[in-house]
Write a protein that holds these residues in place. Structure first.
Motif, mmCIF file in Angstrom:
data_model
loop_
_atom_site.group_PDB
_atom_site.id
_atom_site.type_symbol
_atom_site.label_atom_id
_atom_site.label_comp_id
_atom_site.label_asym_id
_atom_site.label_seq_id
_atom_site.Cartn_x
_atom_site.Cartn_y
_atom_site.Cartn_z
ATOM 1 N N LEU A 184 0.833 -1.210 0.000
ATOM 2 C CA LEU A 184 0.000 0.000 0.000
ATOM 3 C C LEU A 184 0.865 1.257 0.000
ATOM 4 C CD1 LEU A 184 -2.750 -1.081 2.573
ATOM 5 C CD2 LEU A 184 -2.999 -0.883 0.087
ATOM 6 N N ALA A 185 1.929 1.246 0.810
ATOM 7 C CA ALA A 185 2.810 2.413 0.873
ATOM 8 C C ALA A 185 3.539 2.628 -0.455
ATOM 9 C CB ALA A 185 3.824 2.234 2.005
ATOM 10 N N ALA A 186 3.966 1.542 -1.089
ATOM 11 C CA ALA A 186 4.665 1.646 -2.372
ATOM 12 C C ALA A 186 3.729 2.197 -3.442
ATOM 13 C CB ALA A 186 5.208 0.288 -2.795
ATOM 14 N N ASN A 187 2.492 1.722 -3.454
ATOM 15 C CA ASN A 187 1.524 2.199 -4.444
ATOM 16 C C ASN A 187 1.270 3.696 -4.269
ATOM 17 O OD1 ASN A 187 -0.652 1.600 -6.541
ATOM 18 N ND2 ASN A 187 -1.870 2.474 -4.900
ATOM 19 N N ARG A 188 1.085 4.120 -3.021
ATOM 20 C CA ARG A 188 0.829 5.547 -2.754
ATOM 21 C C ARG A 188 2.044 6.393 -3.128
ATOM 22 N NH1 ARG A 188 -2.519 9.433 -3.328
ATOM 23 N NH2 ARG A 188 -2.150 11.177 -1.885
ATOM 24 N N SER A 189 3.231 5.904 -2.823
ATOM 25 C CA SER A 189 4.454 6.646 -3.147
ATOM 26 C C SER A 189 4.619 6.822 -4.650
ATOM 27 C CB SER A 189 5.676 5.919 -2.573
ATOM 28 O OG SER A 189 5.605 5.841 -1.169
ATOM 29 N N LEU A 190 4.267 5.781 -5.410
ATOM 30 C CA LEU A 190 4.388 5.863 -6.865
ATOM 31 C C LEU A 190 3.343 6.811 -7.456
ATOM 32 C CD1 LEU A 190 5.155 2.134 -7.702
ATOM 33 C CD2 LEU A 190 6.698 4.084 -7.945
ATOM 34 N N VAL A 191 2.167 6.885 -6.838
ATOM 35 C CA VAL A 191 1.159 7.860 -7.287
ATOM 36 C C VAL A 191 1.693 9.275 -7.094
ATOM 37 C CG1 VAL A 191 -1.120 8.838 -6.801
ATOM 38 C CG2 VAL A 191 -0.835 6.365 -6.913
ATOM 39 N N LEU A 192 2.287 9.539 -5.949
ATOM 40 C CA LEU A 192 2.860 10.859 -5.686
ATOM 41 C C LEU A 192 4.008 11.166 -6.646
ATOM 42 C CD1 LEU A 192 2.890 10.807 -1.770
ATOM 43 C CD2 LEU A 192 1.267 11.977 -3.270
ATOM 44 N N LEU A 193 4.830 10.145 -6.924
ATOM 45 C CA LEU A 193 5.943 10.332 -7.856
ATOM 46 C C LEU A 193 5.427 10.642 -9.258
ATOM 47 C CD1 LEU A 193 8.984 10.210 -8.447
ATOM 48 C CD2 LEU A 193 8.719 7.749 -8.851
ATOM 49 N N GLU A 194 4.389 9.946 -9.667
ATOM 50 C CA GLU A 194 3.797 10.200 -10.986
ATOM 51 C C GLU A 194 3.309 11.637 -11.089
ATOM 52 O OE1 GLU A 194 -0.306 9.109 -13.363
ATOM 53 O OE2 GLU A 194 0.520 7.633 -11.971
ATOM 54 N N ASN A 195 2.615 12.101 -10.053
ATOM 55 C CA ASN A 195 2.090 13.470 -10.066
ATOM 56 C C ASN A 195 3.219 14.496 -10.121
ATOM 57 O OD1 ASN A 195 -0.567 12.611 -9.968
ATOM 58 N ND2 ASN A 195 -0.639 12.642 -7.726
ATOM 59 N N LYS A 196 4.329 14.168 -9.472
ATOM 60 C CA LYS A 196 5.453 15.092 -9.454
ATOM 61 C C LYS A 196 6.183 15.131 -10.790
ATOM 62 C CE LYS A 196 9.581 16.273 -6.771
ATOM 63 N NZ LYS A 196 10.427 15.923 -5.606
ATOM 64 N N LEU A 197 6.296 13.960 -11.444
ATOM 65 C CA LEU A 197 7.060 13.881 -12.688
ATOM 66 C C LEU A 197 6.275 14.356 -13.905
ATOM 67 C CD1 LEU A 197 8.891 10.436 -12.298
ATOM 68 C CD2 LEU A 197 9.833 12.726 -11.972
ATOM 69 N N THR A 198 4.946 14.247 -13.853
ATOM 70 C CA THR A 198 4.134 14.636 -15.005
ATOM 71 C C THR A 198 4.005 16.151 -15.056
ATOM 72 O OG1 THR A 198 2.845 12.601 -14.822
ATOM 73 C CG2 THR A 198 1.921 14.363 -16.180
ATOM 74 N N PRO A 199 4.490 16.792 -16.115
ATOM 75 C CA PRO A 199 4.363 18.250 -16.234
ATOM 76 C C PRO A 199 2.902 18.670 -16.178
ATOM 77 C CG PRO A 199 5.881 17.386 -17.881
ATOM 78 C CD PRO A 199 5.205 16.199 -17.255
ATOM 79 N N GLU A 200 2.637 19.776 -15.485
ATOM 80 C CA GLU A 200 1.259 20.232 -15.271
ATOM 81 C C GLU A 200 0.527 20.435 -16.591
ATOM 82 O OE1 GLU A 200 -1.913 20.840 -12.962
ATOM 83 O OE2 GLU A 200 0.103 20.399 -12.202
ATOM 84 N N GLY A 201 1.210 20.996 -17.559
ATOM 85 C CA GLY A 201 0.558 21.273 -18.835
ATOM 86 C C GLY A 201 0.278 20.038 -19.661
ATOM 87 N N MET A 202 0.865 18.887 -19.269
ATOM 88 C CA MET A 202 0.701 17.666 -20.045
ATOM 89 C C MET A 202 -0.280 16.685 -19.414
ATOM 90 S SD MET A 202 4.503 16.763 -21.497
ATOM 91 C CE MET A 202 5.266 17.760 -22.771
ATOM 92 N N LYS A 203 -0.768 16.968 -18.226
ATOM 93 C CA LYS A 203 -1.618 16.006 -17.524
ATOM 94 C C LYS A 203 -2.924 15.770 -18.254
ATOM 95 C CE LYS A 203 0.316 16.710 -12.939
ATOM 96 N NZ LYS A 203 0.109 17.148 -11.544
ATOM 97 N N ASP A 204 -3.388 16.782 -18.974
ATOM 98 C CA ASP A 204 -4.644 16.619 -19.697
ATOM 99 C C ASP A 204 -4.436 16.466 -21.199
ATOM 100 O OD1 ASP A 204 -6.093 16.956 -17.320
ATOM 101 O OD2 ASP A 204 -5.991 19.142 -17.507
ATOM 102 N N SER A 205 -3.171 16.340 -21.610
ATOM 103 C CA SER A 205 -2.889 16.269 -23.037
ATOM 104 C C SER A 205 -2.848 14.862 -23.583
ATOM 105 C CB SER A 205 -1.539 16.939 -23.336
ATOM 106 O OG SER A 205 -1.585 18.300 -22.943
ATOM 107 N N TYR A 206 -2.846 13.881 -22.665
ATOM 108 C CA TYR A 206 -2.753 12.489 -23.110
ATOM 109 C C TYR A 206 -4.090 12.035 -23.677
ATOM 110 C CZ TYR A 206 -2.095 7.490 -23.199
ATOM 111 O OH TYR A 206 -2.030 6.187 -23.610
ATOM 112 N N LYS A 207 -4.018 11.370 -24.776
ATOM 113 C CA LYS A 207 -5.224 10.848 -25.423
ATOM 114 C C LYS A 207 -5.092 9.348 -25.504
ATOM 115 C CE LYS A 207 -7.982 10.978 -29.649
ATOM 116 N NZ LYS A 207 -8.115 11.539 -31.006
#
Length: 214
Positions: A189-212
């Motif tokens: 559970l801790a690893a999954n949550r940590s990876l979610v936070l890492l994903e949010n940090k690594l994904t540029p803000e302007g690109m979060k809604d650009s994926y199709k």
């Protein structure tokens, strides 16, 4: 409960560290191999589908059989356990990387190409960031599975929380089984949550809604 921690507390910490080390080493190897390979496969889609299917078939081999296969090659202990878990980490990461990169909005990629980006720059600056949510989903799935499967390392002297689980089964002591199961669940559970936070940090803000999606 206090009696258990007085008797096994230090051992529990040590086994938890072993379990985490085995799991993270395997998932790191999986990421280093499967992500570049998944990106490469998007360049050869006719071959890619057959290759991903082949890897999927290989992963139907029972995990204990994979552990036994690596023993003659690298002996017993942590190395065969890490290699076996690495083997099982490949498919989700490889498949999600391939699907994620293939699903990137090609209009965005063409715009980058029109700006003079090289193929390498397209991958690093456009395709990989846009596909990151899908890639991270595969990494999270592999990580959660591997933390659970790492208990099997105890079968071949690899240590980890599986030692408590198998000792509990052999001695008919539910307390030992819980001592191995509960920390492994919390680690997942801790690893999954940590990876979610890492994903949010690594994904540029302007690109979060650009994926199709593909």
């Amino acid at each position: 409960m206090m009696d258990f921690f007085n008797e096994h507390g230090i051992d529990l910490l040590y086994k938890t560290g072993e379990h985490l080390y085995i799991s993270l080493a395997a998932i790191l190897l999986g990421v280093l191999v499967a992500v570049p390979l998944g990106i490469l496969l998007t360049r050869v889609p006719k071959f890619a589908d057959r290759f991903v299917s082949f890897v999927g078939i290989l992963q139907t081999i029972p995990s204990l059989a994979i552990l036994a296969f690596f023993i003659p090659l690298v002996g017993i202990g942590k190395p065969p356990a890490i290699l076996a878990l690495f083997f099982y980490s490949l498919l989700p990461i490889l498949r999600n990387t391939y699907i994620g990169v293939r699903g990137v909005n090609q209009g965005v990629v063409e715009a980058g190409r029109g700006m003079g980006m090289s193929r390498w720059q397209e991958i690093i600056k456009m395709e990989f960031p846009l596909a990151l949510p899908v890639i991270m989903a595969g990494i999270r799935l592999s990580t959660v599975y591997l933390i659970g499967w790492a208990a099997l390392a105890a079968f071949i002297g690899g240590g980890g929380l599986g030692d408590f689980i198998f000792d509990g089964l052999n001695l008919y002591k539910p307390t030992l089984i819980l001592a191995g199961t509960i920390p492994a669940t919390l680690l997942a559970l801790a690893a999954n949550r940590s990876l979610v936070l890492l994903e949010n940090k690594l994904t540029p803000e302007g690109m979060k809604d650009s994926y199709k999606a593909a």
